[in-house]
Design an enzyme around this catalytic site. Structure first.
Site, PDB file in Angstrom:
ATOM      1  N   ARG A  21      55.451  23.280  16.143  1.00 17.45           N
ATOM      2  CA  ARG A  21      55.038  24.571  16.700  1.00 17.45           C
ATOM      3  C   ARG A  21      56.215  25.533  16.759  1.00 17.45           C
ATOM      4  O   ARG A  21      56.077  26.713  16.411  1.00 17.45           O
ATOM      5  CB  ARG A  21      54.409  24.393  18.086  1.00 17.45           C
ATOM      6  CG  ARG A  21      53.065  23.667  18.030  1.00 17.45           C
ATOM      7  CD  ARG A  21      52.551  23.321  19.407  1.00 17.45           C
ATOM      8  NE  ARG A  21      53.490  22.378  20.044  1.00 17.45           N
ATOM      9  CZ  ARG A  21      53.527  22.124  21.341  1.00 17.45           C
ATOM     10  NH1 ARG A  21      52.697  22.737  22.170  1.00 17.45           N
ATOM     11  NH2 ARG A  21      54.370  21.250  21.832  1.00 17.45           N
ATOM     12  N   ASN A  39      48.971  22.488  19.595  1.00 15.10           N
ATOM     13  CA  ASN A  39      48.612  21.111  19.279  1.00 15.10           C
ATOM     14  C   ASN A  39      47.141  20.902  19.619  1.00 15.10           C
ATOM     15  O   ASN A  39      46.644  21.445  20.607  1.00 15.10           O
ATOM     16  CB  ASN A  39      49.443  20.124  20.097  1.00 15.10           C
ATOM     17  CG  ASN A  39      50.853  19.971  19.577  1.00 15.10           C
ATOM     18  OD1 ASN A  39      51.151  20.294  18.431  1.00 15.10           O
ATOM     19  ND2 ASN A  39      51.743  19.480  20.414  1.00 15.10           N
TER      20      ASN A  39
END
Length: 93
Positions: A21, A39
């Protein structure tokens, strides 16, 4: 007229717990893109990105690579119309 698009992306593989990320946030910021990344409970990473078509396509290419400790098995992309609703690129939870 600018050539802007959006893309909804699902990245599969070893993509959680490896900085994916944060990696994608850095790529998006360098490319001037807006959207988010998060996620998913099943172990995938999901991203929504908007901006210039060329930059979005480059972002998608980076999704196929990922950070060094990741292993990308599959990237699913759905291109979407540009909405302009995102002002930054953020990591969401």
């Amino acid at each position: 007229m600018s050539d802007k698009i959006g893309a909804h992306i699902i990245i599969k593989g070893i993509v959680q717990g490896v900085g994916f990320r944060w990696f994608l946030r850095g790529v998006a910021q360098r490319l001037g893109l807006c959207g988010w990344v998060r996620n998913l409970p099943n172990g995938d990473v999901e991203a929504m990105v908007e901006g210039e078509r060329k930059s979005v396509m480059e972002f998608i290419d980076w999704c196929r690579v990922g950070p060094p400790s990741a292993r990308v098995d599959d990237v699913q992309v759905k291109t979407l119309p540009y909405t302009g609703k995102y002002k930054t690129f953020s990591i969401t939870f």
